[in-house]
Write a protein that holds these residues in place. Sequence first.
Motif, mmCIF file in Angstrom:
data_model
loop_
_atom_site.group_PDB
_atom_site.id
_atom_site.type_symbol
_atom_site.label_atom_id
_atom_site.label_comp_id
_atom_site.label_asym_id
_atom_site.label_seq_id
_atom_site.Cartn_x
_atom_site.Cartn_y
_atom_site.Cartn_z
ATOM 1 N N PHE A 100 3.044 16.462 9.169
ATOM 2 C CA PHE A 100 3.213 15.305 10.035
ATOM 3 C C PHE A 100 1.914 14.519 10.046
ATOM 4 O O PHE A 100 0.832 15.076 10.176
ATOM 5 C CB PHE A 100 3.580 15.758 11.452
ATOM 6 N N GLU A 101 2.006 13.218 9.899
ATOM 7 C CA GLU A 101 0.847 12.325 9.867
ATOM 8 C C GLU A 101 0.168 12.368 11.244
ATOM 9 O O GLU A 101 0.722 11.871 12.229
ATOM 10 C CB GLU A 101 1.344 10.921 9.526
ATOM 11 N N ILE B 61 0.844 -1.196 0.000
ATOM 12 C CA ILE B 61 0.000 0.000 0.000
ATOM 13 C C ILE B 61 0.879 1.247 0.000
ATOM 14 O O ILE B 61 1.824 1.363 0.793
ATOM 15 C CB ILE B 61 -0.937 -0.001 1.218
ATOM 16 N N VAL B 62 0.586 2.151 -0.906
ATOM 17 C CA VAL B 62 1.382 3.373 -1.060
ATOM 18 C C VAL B 62 0.420 4.563 -1.128
ATOM 19 O O VAL B 62 -0.497 4.568 -1.956
ATOM 20 C CB VAL B 62 2.229 3.314 -2.352
ATOM 21 N N PRO B 63 0.616 5.554 -0.265
ATOM 22 C CA PRO B 63 -0.253 6.732 -0.322
ATOM 23 C C PRO B 63 -0.079 7.496 -1.646
ATOM 24 O O PRO B 63 0.989 7.445 -2.260
ATOM 25 C CB PRO B 63 0.224 7.595 0.859
ATOM 26 N N ASP B 64 -1.134 8.211 -2.040
ATOM 27 C CA ASP B 64 -1.056 8.930 -3.326
ATOM 28 C C ASP B 64 -0.087 10.106 -3.286
ATOM 29 O O ASP B 64 0.316 10.625 -4.317
ATOM 30 C CB ASP B 64 -2.453 9.383 -3.795
ATOM 31 N N SER B 65 0.325 10.507 -2.071
ATOM 32 C CA SER B 65 1.285 11.610 -1.974
ATOM 33 C C SER B 65 2.731 11.118 -2.047
ATOM 34 O O SER B 65 3.652 11.924 -2.069
ATOM 35 C CB SER B 65 1.072 12.362 -0.649
ATOM 36 N N ALA B 66 2.939 9.805 -2.104
ATOM 37 C CA ALA B 66 4.307 9.264 -1.998
ATOM 38 C C ALA B 66 5.173 9.652 -3.186
ATOM 39 O O ALA B 66 4.683 9.875 -4.299
ATOM 40 C CB ALA B 66 4.259 7.747 -1.867
ATOM 41 N N HIS B 67 6.457 9.679 -2.930
ATOM 42 C CA HIS B 67 7.453 9.891 -3.987
ATOM 43 C C HIS B 67 7.397 8.728 -4.967
ATOM 44 O O HIS B 67 7.097 7.593 -4.580
ATOM 45 C CB HIS B 67 8.833 9.954 -3.334
ATOM 46 N N PHE C 17 5.790 -6.757 -6.141
ATOM 47 C CA PHE C 17 4.527 -6.513 -5.438
ATOM 48 C C PHE C 17 3.563 -5.738 -6.324
ATOM 49 O O PHE C 17 3.960 -4.906 -7.133
ATOM 50 C CB PHE C 17 4.758 -5.706 -4.158
ATOM 51 N N GLU C 18 2.296 -6.006 -6.094
ATOM 52 C CA GLU C 18 1.253 -5.194 -6.702
ATOM 53 C C GLU C 18 1.100 -3.943 -5.830
ATOM 54 O O GLU C 18 1.244 -4.019 -4.614
ATOM 55 C CB GLU C 18 -0.040 -6.015 -6.696
ATOM 56 N N VAL C 19 0.839 -2.797 -6.436
ATOM 57 C CA VAL C 19 0.763 -1.552 -5.675
ATOM 58 C C VAL C 19 -0.689 -1.090 -5.568
ATOM 59 O O VAL C 19 -1.387 -0.987 -6.575
ATOM 60 C CB VAL C 19 1.606 -0.444 -6.340
ATOM 61 N N THR C 20 -1.138 -0.864 -4.330
ATOM 62 C CA THR C 20 -2.457 -0.268 -4.115
ATOM 63 C C THR C 20 -2.253 1.158 -3.613
ATOM 64 O O THR C 20 -1.553 1.366 -2.621
ATOM 65 C CB THR C 20 -3.263 -1.057 -3.059
ATOM 66 N N THR C 21 -2.838 2.108 -4.303
ATOM 67 C CA THR C 21 -2.692 3.502 -3.899
ATOM 68 C C THR C 21 -3.845 3.889 -2.989
ATOM 69 O O THR C 21 -5.002 3.611 -3.306
ATOM 70 C CB THR C 21 -2.699 4.407 -5.146
ATOM 71 N N VAL C 22 -3.528 4.510 -1.838
ATOM 72 C CA VAL C 22 -4.602 5.040 -0.983
ATOM 73 C C VAL C 22 -4.546 6.560 -1.006
ATOM 74 O O VAL C 22 -3.480 7.157 -1.088
ATOM 75 C CB VAL C 22 -4.548 4.538 0.478
ATOM 76 N N LYS C 23 -5.728 7.162 -0.919
ATOM 77 C CA LYS C 23 -5.778 8.604 -1.065
ATOM 78 C C LYS C 23 -5.523 9.312 0.256
ATOM 79 O O LYS C 23 -5.529 8.700 1.324
ATOM 80 C CB LYS C 23 -7.113 9.025 -1.680
ATOM 81 N N SER C 24 -5.314 10.604 0.141
ATOM 82 C CA SER C 24 -5.102 11.435 1.317
ATOM 83 C C SER C 24 -6.408 12.115 1.677
ATOM 84 O O SER C 24 -7.273 12.313 0.823
ATOM 85 C CB SER C 24 -4.035 12.489 1.016
ATOM 86 N N ASP C 25 -6.532 12.491 2.961
ATOM 87 C CA ASP C 25 -7.771 13.154 3.371
ATOM 88 C C ASP C 25 -7.625 14.674 3.284
ATOM 89 O O ASP C 25 -6.593 15.188 2.840
ATOM 90 C CB ASP C 25 -8.194 12.680 4.772
ATOM 91 N N GLY D 185 -4.545 16.349 4.626
ATOM 92 C CA GLY D 185 -3.241 15.933 4.120
ATOM 93 C C GLY D 185 -2.694 14.688 4.776
ATOM 94 O O GLY D 185 -1.539 14.324 4.582
ATOM 95 N N ASN D 186 -3.531 14.013 5.567
ATOM 96 C CA ASN D 186 -3.127 12.737 6.167
ATOM 97 C C ASN D 186 -3.536 11.589 5.247
ATOM 98 O O ASN D 186 -4.317 11.769 4.323
ATOM 99 C CB ASN D 186 -3.837 12.526 7.508
ATOM 100 N N ILE D 187 -3.002 10.398 5.555
ATOM 101 C CA ILE D 187 -3.536 9.208 4.900
ATOM 102 C C ILE D 187 -4.998 9.083 5.304
ATOM 103 O O ILE D 187 -5.335 9.253 6.479
ATOM 104 C CB ILE D 187 -2.784 7.944 5.356
ATOM 105 N N ASP D 188 -5.864 8.800 4.356
ATOM 106 C CA ASP D 188 -7.276 8.592 4.657
ATOM 107 C C ASP D 188 -7.411 7.237 5.361
ATOM 108 O O ASP D 188 -7.222 6.189 4.732
ATOM 109 C CB ASP D 188 -8.079 8.629 3.351
ATOM 110 N N LEU D 189 -7.710 7.284 6.658
ATOM 111 C CA LEU D 189 -7.692 6.060 7.465
ATOM 112 C C LEU D 189 -8.747 5.057 7.006
ATOM 113 O O LEU D 189 -8.527 3.843 7.040
ATOM 114 C CB LEU D 189 -7.889 6.426 8.946
#
Lengths: 498, 450
Positions: free
Chosen positions: A232-233, A174-180, A192-200, A203-207
């Motif tokens: 900061f998360e 799992i990789v956040p959409d803000s990641a490098h 690995f297969e990559v799943t992107t999770v969005k930010s809220d 600006g945090n990871i959407d829990l």
Amino acid sequence: MRLPASGATTAAPVLEPLLFELEREGRAGRHVRGGENADALIPAGFRRGEPLRLPQVTESQVVRHYMHLSEVNYSVDTGMYPLGSCTMKYNPKVNDRVAALPGLADLHPRQDDASVQGALALLWELERMLVKITGMDAATLQPAAGAHAEFTAMLVFKAYHAWRGEGATRRRMIVPDSAHGTNPASAAMCGFEVTTVKSDARGNIDLDALTAALGPDVVGLMLTNPNTLGLFEERVRAVCDAVHAAGGLVYGDGANMNALLGLTRPGDLGLDCIHINVHKTFSTPHGGGGPGAGPLCVKERLRPFLPGPGVVREADGTFRRSSDDRPRSIGRVRSFFGSFGVLVRAYAYMRTLGEEGMVETSEDAILAANYLAARLKGRYALAYDRPCMHEFVLSAAAQKKKGAAALDIAKALIDEGFHPSSVYFPLIVPEAMMIEPTETEPKETLDAFADALLRIADRVESDPAPLHDAPLTAPLRRLDEVTAARHPVLRWKPPSRP
Amino acid sequence: MNRNPYSPHTEADRREMLAAIGVSSVDDLLGAIPADARRPALGLPAGMSEAEVQSHLASLAARDRPAGAGPFFLGGPVQRRYIPAAVPALAYRGEFLTAYTPYQPEISQGTLQSVFEYQSLMSELLAMDVVNSSMYEGASAVAEAALMAVRLTGRKRVVVATEVYYQYRETLRTYARGPELEIVEVATRDLAPSAAGAACLIVQHPDALGTLVDVRPVADAAHAAGALCVQVTEPHACALLEPPGKLGADIVVGEGQPLGIPMSFGGPYLGIIACRDALVRQLPGRIVGETRDANGTRGFVNTLQTREQHIRREKATSNICTNEAIAAIVASVYLALMGPRGLRAAAGLGVERAHRLAERLSALEGCRIGDEGPFFDRFLLATPLDERTLHDALELDGIEAGGVAGADGYPGRSGLVVQCTEMTTEAEMDALVRGVTRIVTGSGEKAAAG
Ligand SMILES: Cc1ncc(COP(=O)(O)O)c(C=O)c1O
């Protein structure tokens, strides 16, 4: 400096000729002489058939050539370089000098332990310091850069899950959409297969999105904290707990460690490992693109899987290379011990700062970023309006509507005498301008930079069109990148050779 | 006074900045950090003055024995070579050294043109179409070449010769754990018969033990089986030997450290990777290309970036971001200074000395050159003694004798891998011959002393 050439005209204008264009048959350096009899020792079928067509130039020509080129290169040594995510702080000169000491620079990596006790002691001390700073238990100094450490960690995760009998099932990262971009690329290199999770919205990871993405097939999460928005998360422990509850591991991308020295330890927040971009946080020169060094620090349960060897200290105080503490090692990820020359510079810097100096470093980095954000946010949209850490992201979306995009603003900054910020990263902010001032720019420079951006904002309001032509004062105008990619010319070729 | 000596801020500056932000202290900006995890004591030493740091590092360095301190025959991918004075003086200027990836080409032409020159010089040396701007170092370059071949062929079987540097093979095996490739190791002579179903054959010439290898049949076999030929090589060797581009190699990789970069106990180095034109879209890493600016002036930019992670993310050809650009610049300055004659001289001196030394050593009772066939600038010395015993005995004499072939993982080999370069002196060779004579034949000084 160099005076403008008078009256010299060439068919196509160039900033500086190529070495090949400077040569005359017969010119040569005399740096090494002899060896003429070697050809006779090489069987004819193995000998180089065609002449070695390297340029024939004298040393003074080479010196002037590279001096001219150095004059058309912007650098931290010549000015502020607020490239977000890159931590372009001042690089102290003493660090370069100690790295060049013959007792450190003139060591072959295969010398016996007995003849490299100083180098091993340095690496051992450095490893201890990194472990303390990150709140981890063990480290490998091998990775050559951040991305290399990410890939190393992916292999470690894979080996860990395989050892627990879950290698076949856990295949999704799992990789956040803000990641490098290196994060998903490293996960993919590991199969690995990559799943992107969005930010809220903060600006945090959407829990919720994270929880929905978790499952028994998950390897883990790649977490950048502070993230690439400079934030900061806020629920970092809940994020790590959720991943752990699903049997996954949390990878820390420590590219932004310059915000955290002595302010918090990733190991206390639930992360299982973290890499450090030594070339950023610990001030080693970026070399026009590299080298870096990317030590990977891990919690105890991952130690057995680390690349070997590490350095151990014996009871008698001597040091030895050993893989004894990593029985399930993934193996080496490069020849030898890592970017030693970079690590020496980092070690010297860390010893200069000491604990208190490090804490002040991060405090000042955070202070400078928040100060610039405060000065600019009335005129540029702050992507997320809450205190940032060592960097922040503006959006030039409003400016774009008026006729000047982030790229134009960046180029206009060049005419104002500054290296631009990072632009178009992170991808989740439209027309992103990511600004990282670092702790080593004086307040008057920060003010001059803010003033420049405010002047540009004025120009966007009044007359944006000329910004499309910026820069006008740089050695070159804008370059045609489309043609460069469509009709690639990737090397000089002799005129006679098509 | 500031606790960080590089901090420019006065207390008044800090107060003004805090006021502009609207907070009273930095702690007011740290609210997102869990309270119980804030400001931990790290247990690090206190700071030092510059003079103290200099002397501390000098005292560490004094505990090491640098390569110049005694007879030295270690080599392989990392070689003790002469570095012209102008190399560090130019390449490590702050304008080059303290820049970063040239995202803004208008103000980064120094880096961009220097790297373009590196690509041009290296292409010429290797006789290959395209060279990228650098990989981390030799071993990871080999692994990336294998991954490239896997993408190009859609096959997952990689065949590598056991005479490829053991560090490279180990790194390849590590990388292969990710995409779960099948790595097959066979002797160089068995590469060609193993081509069926392979993504690539990886051959090293000159090989890890210095032996010259006929690459053409390997390349032919690879091509006949729809596989690629990956050649591992060394830059100095290419000045005298038929370069990889003329031998049928599709991808060429190697270690660029001998081109003016200090040995520095393992890094940072320069990973070389080159390929044929047709394969460039699968090449990893940054590439610099030529173009023009809005005035028509020639300039250089990073190009073909749709291969790269910042655009393609999980579909990129590699994850590499930070590379070894300054090492590429070092190599370009080195090659410019040496020129064709200087490079051939440096390479040739290593060859001459290795052959002279091999002749003297193989004249000793029980000693022979361990691999058949012609060699380049290093060779395997086999003696009746166990390799470790001989190595350690020479070490006691202050002689860095070279790698131990059997323990290092070259199947069927035993002995010392002795490397010569232009830095190898007559006195060093005399010392090695004397040492081997004494230890192996029991004659010479030891007998005299006993
Ligand atoms: C957030 C982040 N992660 C990872 C990386 C990759 O690090 P490196 O360039 O050292 O490979 C970078 C830097 O470029 C980064 O900014």
